[in-house]
Design a protein around this motif. Structure first.
Motif, PDB file in Angstrom:
ATOM      1  N   ASN A 447     -12.783  -2.942   2.085  1.00 22.14           N
ATOM      2  CA  ASN A 447     -13.480  -2.324   3.215  1.00 22.14           C
ATOM      3  C   ASN A 447     -14.584  -3.258   3.679  1.00 22.14           C
ATOM      4  O   ASN A 447     -15.660  -3.320   3.099  1.00 22.14           O
ATOM      5  N   ARG A 448     -14.305  -3.986   4.760  1.00 20.44           N
ATOM      6  CA  ARG A 448     -15.252  -5.018   5.212  1.00 20.44           C
ATOM      7  C   ARG A 448     -16.479  -4.428   5.893  1.00 20.44           C
ATOM      8  O   ARG A 448     -17.471  -5.099   6.092  1.00 20.44           O
ATOM      9  N   LYS A 449     -16.393  -3.168   6.293  1.00 20.94           N
ATOM     10  CA  LYS A 449     -17.544  -2.549   6.954  1.00 20.94           C
ATOM     11  C   LYS A 449     -18.535  -1.987   5.944  1.00 20.94           C
ATOM     12  O   LYS A 449     -19.581  -1.469   6.300  1.00 20.94           O
ATOM     13  N   SER A 450     -18.191  -2.083   4.666  1.00 16.47           N
ATOM     14  CA  SER A 450     -19.073  -1.573   3.616  1.00 16.47           C
ATOM     15  C   SER A 450     -20.181  -2.570   3.333  1.00 16.47           C
ATOM     16  O   SER A 450     -20.042  -3.776   3.556  1.00 16.47           O
ATOM     17  N   THR A 451     -21.301  -2.076   2.832  1.00 11.55           N
ATOM     18  CA  THR A 451     -22.417  -2.950   2.441  1.00 11.55           C
ATOM     19  C   THR A 451     -22.377  -3.246   0.947  1.00 11.55           C
ATOM     20  O   THR A 451     -23.343  -3.747   0.389  1.00 11.55           O
ATOM     21  N   MET A 452     -21.246  -2.972   0.299  1.00  5.60           N
ATOM     22  CA  MET A 452     -21.151  -3.157  -1.149  1.00  5.60           C
ATOM     23  C   MET A 452     -21.245  -4.631  -1.527  1.00  5.60           C
ATOM     24  O   MET A 452     -20.776  -5.515  -0.804  1.00  5.60           O
ATOM     25  N   THR A 453     -21.812  -4.878  -2.714  1.00  5.51           N
ATOM     26  CA  THR A 453     -21.864  -6.217  -3.271  1.00  5.51           C
ATOM     27  C   THR A 453     -20.572  -6.514  -4.017  1.00  5.51           C
ATOM     28  O   THR A 453     -19.719  -5.644  -4.184  1.00  5.51           O
ATOM     29  N   SER A 454     -20.449  -7.748  -4.498  1.00  7.42           N
ATOM     30  CA  SER A 454     -19.260  -8.109  -5.272  1.00  7.42           C
ATOM     31  C   SER A 454     -19.133  -7.243  -6.516  1.00  7.42           C
ATOM     32  O   SER A 454     -18.031  -6.814  -6.884  1.00  7.42           O
ATOM     33  N   THR A 455     -20.261  -6.965  -7.153  1.00  5.92           N
ATOM     34  CA  THR A 455     -20.220  -6.095  -8.342  1.00  5.92           C
ATOM     35  C   THR A 455     -19.795  -4.688  -7.974  1.00  5.92           C
ATOM     36  O   THR A 455     -19.009  -4.051  -8.680  1.00  5.92           O
ATOM     37  N   ASP A 456     -20.287  -4.199  -6.834  1.00  2.00           N
ATOM     38  CA  ASP A 456     -19.885  -2.874  -6.377  1.00  2.00           C
ATOM     39  C   ASP A 456     -18.382  -2.811  -6.137  1.00  2.00           C
ATOM     40  O   ASP A 456     -17.714  -1.841  -6.501  1.00  2.00           O
ATOM     41  N   TYR A 457     -17.848  -3.866  -5.510  1.00  2.00           N
ATOM     42  CA  TYR A 457     -16.409  -3.916  -5.257  1.00  2.00           C
ATOM     43  C   TYR A 457     -15.631  -3.931  -6.573  1.00  2.00           C
ATOM     44  O   TYR A 457     -14.562  -3.332  -6.688  1.00  2.00           O
ATOM     45  N   THR A 458     -16.186  -4.642  -7.568  1.00  2.00           N
ATOM     46  CA  THR A 458     -15.504  -4.703  -8.862  1.00  2.00           C
ATOM     47  C   THR A 458     -15.356  -3.309  -9.447  1.00  2.00           C
ATOM     48  O   THR A 458     -14.274  -2.932  -9.910  1.00  2.00           O
ATOM     49  N   PHE A 459     -16.441  -2.545  -9.423  1.00  2.00           N
ATOM     50  CA  PHE A 459     -16.374  -1.187  -9.968  1.00  2.00           C
ATOM     51  C   PHE A 459     -15.467  -0.298  -9.108  1.00  2.00           C
ATOM     52  O   PHE A 459     -14.705   0.515  -9.618  1.00  2.00           O
ATOM     53  N   ALA A 460     -15.548  -0.469  -7.788  1.00  2.00           N
ATOM     54  CA  ALA A 460     -14.810   0.408  -6.890  1.00  2.00           C
ATOM     55  C   ALA A 460     -13.310   0.149  -6.913  1.00  2.00           C
ATOM     56  O   ALA A 460     -12.513   1.082  -6.846  1.00  2.00           O
ATOM     57  N   TYR A 461     -12.905  -1.096  -7.019  1.00  2.00           N
ATOM     58  CA  TYR A 461     -11.485  -1.447  -6.939  1.00  2.00           C
ATOM     59  C   TYR A 461     -10.892  -1.761  -8.313  1.00  2.00           C
ATOM     60  O   TYR A 461      -9.939  -1.100  -8.740  1.00  2.00           O
ATOM     61  N   VAL A 462     -11.451  -2.766  -9.008  1.00  3.71           N
ATOM     62  CA  VAL A 462     -10.942  -3.070 -10.355  1.00  3.71           C
ATOM     63  C   VAL A 462     -11.156  -1.870 -11.266  1.00  3.71           C
ATOM     64  O   VAL A 462     -10.265  -1.484 -12.037  1.00  3.71           O
ATOM     65  N   GLY A 463     -12.334  -1.256 -11.163  1.00  4.95           N
ATOM     66  CA  GLY A 463     -12.620  -0.080 -11.989  1.00  4.95           C
ATOM     67  C   GLY A 463     -11.658   1.055 -11.717  1.00  4.95           C
ATOM     68  O   GLY A 463     -11.226   1.756 -12.632  1.00  4.95           O
ATOM     69  N   ALA A 464     -11.298   1.249 -10.442  1.00  7.44           N
ATOM     70  CA  ALA A 464     -10.365   2.329 -10.105  1.00  7.44           C
ATOM     71  C   ALA A 464      -8.973   2.047 -10.652  1.00  7.44           C
ATOM     72  O   ALA A 464      -8.276   2.951 -11.123  1.00  7.44           O
ATOM     73  N   LEU A 465      -8.535   0.784 -10.602  1.00  4.52           N
ATOM     74  CA  LEU A 465      -7.226   0.432 -11.173  1.00  4.52           C
ATOM     75  C   LEU A 465      -7.224   0.632 -12.680  1.00  4.52           C
ATOM     76  O   LEU A 465      -6.231   1.081 -13.264  1.00  4.52           O
ATOM     77  N   LEU A 466      -8.346   0.312 -13.305  1.00  9.78           N
ATOM     78  CA  LEU A 466      -8.466   0.558 -14.747  1.00  9.78           C
ATOM     79  C   LEU A 466      -8.427   2.047 -15.043  1.00  9.78           C
ATOM     80  O   LEU A 466      -7.766   2.498 -15.979  1.00  9.78           O
ATOM     81  N   SER A 467      -9.142   2.827 -14.235  1.00  9.38           N
ATOM     82  CA  SER A 467      -9.185   4.275 -14.436  1.00  9.38           C
ATOM     83  C   SER A 467      -7.812   4.901 -14.271  1.00  9.38           C
ATOM     84  O   SER A 467      -7.488   5.891 -14.931  1.00  9.38           O
ATOM     85  N   ASN A 468      -6.982   4.305 -13.406  1.00 11.11           N
ATOM     86  CA  ASN A 468      -5.615   4.796 -13.220  1.00 11.11           C
ATOM     87  C   ASN A 468      -4.654   4.250 -14.268  1.00 11.11           C
ATOM     88  O   ASN A 468      -3.460   4.538 -14.225  1.00 11.11           O
ATOM     89  N   ASN A 469      -5.172   3.428 -15.181  1.00 11.90           N
ATOM     90  CA  ASN A 469      -4.372   2.874 -16.280  1.00 11.90           C
ATOM     91  C   ASN A 469      -3.141   2.120 -15.804  1.00 11.90           C
ATOM     92  O   ASN A 469      -2.049   2.259 -16.360  1.00 11.90           O
ATOM     93  N   VAL A 470      -3.324   1.289 -14.758  1.00 11.88           N
ATOM     94  CA  VAL A 470      -2.217   0.457 -14.292  1.00 11.88           C
ATOM     95  C   VAL A 470      -2.472  -1.028 -14.558  1.00 11.88           C
ATOM     96  O   VAL A 470      -1.599  -1.850 -14.310  1.00 11.88           O
TER      97      VAL A 470
END
Length: 796
Positions: A447-470
């Motif tokens: 989401n390029r319109k977000s003000t998230m940092t790289s760390t925020d993106y890590t939690f939001a995307y990598v973290g979500a994939l981890l949470s889904n156990n994929v």
């Protein structure tokens, strides 16, 4: 993947609109692109509707429609990119025969492909309507072959490979004496053995004899709540099901079924297994359905989503591990040869084959099934062992697809392209988190319109994939992360200062940090613990080196017993969002002005025996406009009743606060007005005489958003609501611990109340809570909104 394809096209058009090197010819071209861009955003928004309806959709039809979208989007993106490239090459060809200097800016005319644009927009609108209609009105499904999620690990608990210890531990828990309803969870990747373990427990005669009723319901990613309730009632042999279904419909039917389940389980000790749960909403639905009659009932759920497992108490949530090499070989050998020994010449290659299955039981069992039907020769097994692309593994993955694919199919839309992108890397390839974020961003998946940092993106995307156990995750360490809290350092390890790429440093060290710490200019997280207890007192400041202000990348500082030094001119830590373990010296106006974006602050203070005058560490905190969580603790509070607080009046706190924890401060209850008026406060914890005095009155319009309130160790006697309306209108959880003098609690809380926890409290308070529960259940219990009161005491 349709969402990812549309995101890619969105990025392509966005770059054309905003490029300084490829300006759009100023006739009708910008309007053409903007109109197209708006339609792409609309298509993306409609694709996002999938997340809302995914529990009821016809997945086969939705995937068919998305495949058509992907084809149309990629073909149109090729048209745009080819057109831009052709114009670019055409301009370059003209320059080649010219004496003028080469251009650095090239114009693009989109008017020439207007017909393609119009045709694509028309196609998009047709597809959008068909897609939304299918989501909201699913087509009838064909009866597909069902592949069970259960993987048989062996017969009884003695040979349940990799699960026997867990089985015995769970069996002990399930038959151990307890009163209140316990909800437990098993989570892990698809095929790891959650259902196997749950079924073995459910079928165990010793466990079965401990409960009056047993129910096992398989749910899955697509469900109807009414069907699940009917399944439960059927297993409970309820005779009224047909009548309820015949006489009631819609929401009334759901209400009747919930009430019937609750009634059928009432006063019984039951064990209910909810297998393959995908949604947190469903957990909360059942929390209001299953009765807690304090007779030792248990609800056990299995899930492949970490988010769902978090619905239960952390102590009751259990993650199933992958099998180790020894367990993997034992399972493979057992499945191929049963009770017969494995031929010696096959052992080495067999162990390698088992290792290639990477600890996932479903893969091991499926590969073993294929091997059991082929030639058991050393030549063939060596071929399988030495080639991970061997057809044995491919055939196994094909056979497992119905179990594994739902993990992808039901991912939230924004994660699907990110997950598939990982297929571009070789198997077992180690990918850094930052690398992934950069690659996904370049592809237009984030989401390029977000003000998230790289760390925020890590939690939001990598973290979500981890949470889904994929995906499987390994910590980034080596030169970027150094976690050494378990190592007691008597001298600062100067070698650390050579690790210039270090982002995270955690160590245990009692001395002064060296000034050279600022050489770690990439450091984002700094955690320094003491080997021995050294808490900062008011009169004995213990500072970090002044060079700490040069570490501009710092996001989190945990420096218990140390303080930030007075800043130099020009100092600013704009990235610092978390500061933990500091004293009042770090809460001065000069210091706080230099950390304006702080979101979490923890203050620890040790009082000196004699204080010359009252002091406060809150005087300037109201200037921290981003602050969300604040904790202040006196580590050596004084309990003598004649001693008043060493603090001056409580200062104003920032309105952004959502969580506040205070301990040992000894404020009079009148000062609570400055807290109760905070507009965004949702969590309040008062510990160890944070406020003192026998009487606390709460008035109208106070604590408007507070949902969790916990009070511990206080001399409060009378707690009253002075109001004509409900107080604490948003309260959900109320916890009272070790409040021995408290005689009563108010009975007019807001209508959101769900749980009351009482630990070592006056019996009069327990009576008040039970009275409140009685009134509550009479008024709201029929609507499935029960109030739970949990009492624990060492006195009775």
């Amino acid at each position: 993947m349709a969402y990812g394809a549309v995101s890619s096209l969105e990025l392509t058009i966005e770059r054309l609109l905003n490029s300084s090197h490829l300006p759009i010819v100023q006739n009708s071209s910008p309007q053409i692109l903007k109109h197209m861009y708006e339609n792409i955003l609309s298509l993306k928004e409609d694709l996002g509707e999938f997340d809302k309806w995914r529990s009821t959709i016809n997945m086969k039809m939705v995937k068919k429609l998305e495949a058509e979208m992907i084809d149309a989007v990629y073909r149109f993106e090729d048209v745009i990119e080819s057109h831009v490239l052709n114009q670019f090459h055409s301009t370059q060809s003209e320059e080649a025969g010219s004496d003028h200097p080469p251009l650095t800016v090239y114009s693009v005319d989109v008017e020439e492909i207007k017909q393609d644009v119009d045709s694509f927009i028309e196609t998009v609108n047709i597809m959008k309507r068909a897609y939304i209609h299918e989501l909201r009105n699913p087509s009838p499904e064909e009866d597909d072959d069902f592949v069970p999620t259960i993987t048989d690990f062996g017969g009884n608990e003695s040979n349940m490979v990799g699960l026997s210890d867990l089985f015995m531990r769970f069996r002990d828990w399930l038959i151990s004496p307890h009163s209140e309803l316990i909800v437990m969870s098993l989570d892990g990747m698809a095929g790891i053995g959650k259902t196997t373990l749950a079924k073995k427990l459910f079928q165990d005669p010793f466990i079965a004899s401990h409960y009056s009723r047993l129910v096992f319901v398989t749910i899955g990613p697509k469900y109807r709540l009414a069907d699940i309730l009917v399944d439960i009632l059927t297993q409970l042999n309820n005779a009224d099901i047909d009548e309820i279904i015949w006489l009631t419909k819609g929401e009334e039917l759901l209400h009747e079924l919930k009430w019937k389940v609750c009634e059928s389980l009432s006063e019984l000790r039951y064990l209910i297994v909810l297998d393959d749960v995908w949604y947190t909403d469903l957990c909360y639905e059942f929390a209001n359905v299953f009765p807690d009659d304090k007779n030792g009932s248990v609800a056990l759920l299995t899930t492949r989503l970490t988010e769902v497992s978090k619905c239960v108490h952390p102590l009751n949530s259990h993650r199933l591990p992958f099998l180790d090499k020894k367990e993997s070989w034992e399972l493979l050998r057992h499945k191929v040869f049963d009770a017969m020994p494995c031929p010696r010449e096959l052992e080495k290659s067999g162990k390698k084959i088992a290792e290639n299955c990477e600890g996932l039981p479903l893969t091991i069992v499926t590969v073993a099934h294929i091997l059991s039907k082929t030639d058991k020769t050393s030549v063939y097994w060596n071929q399988v062992a030495n080639d991970k692309q061997n057809s044995v593994y491919k055939d196994a993955y094909d056979q497992m697809s119905n179990v594994l694919y739902p993990s992808y199919d039901y991912l939230p839309q924004h994660l699907k392209a990110c997950f598939l992108y990982l297929g571009a890397f070789p198997q077992d390839y180690m990918v850094w988190r930052r690398q992934l974020i950069d690659l996904w961003s370049a592809e237009g998946f984030l989401n390029r319109k977000s003000t998230m940092t790289s760390t925020d993106y890590t939690f939001a995307y990598v973290g979500a994939l981890l949470s889904n156990n994929v995906i499987i995750y390994n910590e980034e360490k080596l030169l970027r992360v150094l976690e050494a809290l378990s190592i007691k350092s008597y001298e600062f390890p100067m070698e650390v200062l050579k690790l210039l790429q270090l982002r995270y440093l955690a160590l245990t060290y009692d001395g002064n940090l060296p000034t050279f710490i600022s050489k770690l200019f990439n450091l984002q997280y700094l955690i320094v613990h003491h080997q021995y207890r050294i808490v900062k007192s008011v009169g004995n400041p213990y500072y970090l080196p002044i060079e700490i202000w040069n570490m501009k990348e710092l996001k989190s500082l945990e420096i218990r017993g140390r303080d930030l030094p007075h800043p130099c001119e020009g100092s600013l830590l704009s990235n610092l969002t978390t500061l933990t373990g500091v004293g009042p010296q770090s809460c001065t106006k000069d210091v706080l002005e230099k950390i304006p974006n702080l979101k979490e602050l923890t203050i620890q203070i040790e009082l000196v025996p004699v204080a010359s005058k009252p002091f406060s560490c809150f005087d300037h905190i109201y200037n921290l406009h981003q602050l969300q969580e604040l904790e202040c603790e006196i580590t050596n509070p004084i309990f003598k009743t004649e001693v008043v607080t060493r603090f001056g009046p409580l200062s104003d706190l920032p309105s952004s606060l959502t969580k506040l924890t205070l301990s040992g401060l000894g404020y009079p209850w009148e000062e609570m007005r400055k807290i109760s008026s905070l507009p965004n406060l949702t969590d309040l914890v008062l510990q160890c005489y944070a406020f003192r005095g026998p009487k606390w009155e709460v008035h109208d319009h106070e604590f408007q958003k507070l949902s969790h309130f916990q009070i511990e160790d206080t001399d409060l006697v009378h707690w009253k609501f002075v109001t004509t309306n409900f107080c604490f209108p948003a309260i959900k959880v109320l916890g009272i611990e070790h409040c021995y003098k408290l005689k009563e609690i108010p009975l007019t809380f807001g209508t959101s109340l769900e749980n009351i926890y009482l630990v070592d409290c006056n019996p009069m308070v327990v009576n008040c809570a039970n009275s409140l529960k009685g009134e509550w259940d009479d008024k709201y219990g029929g609507h499935g909104r029960r109030l739970y009161v949990i009492v624990r005491s060492s006195l009775y």
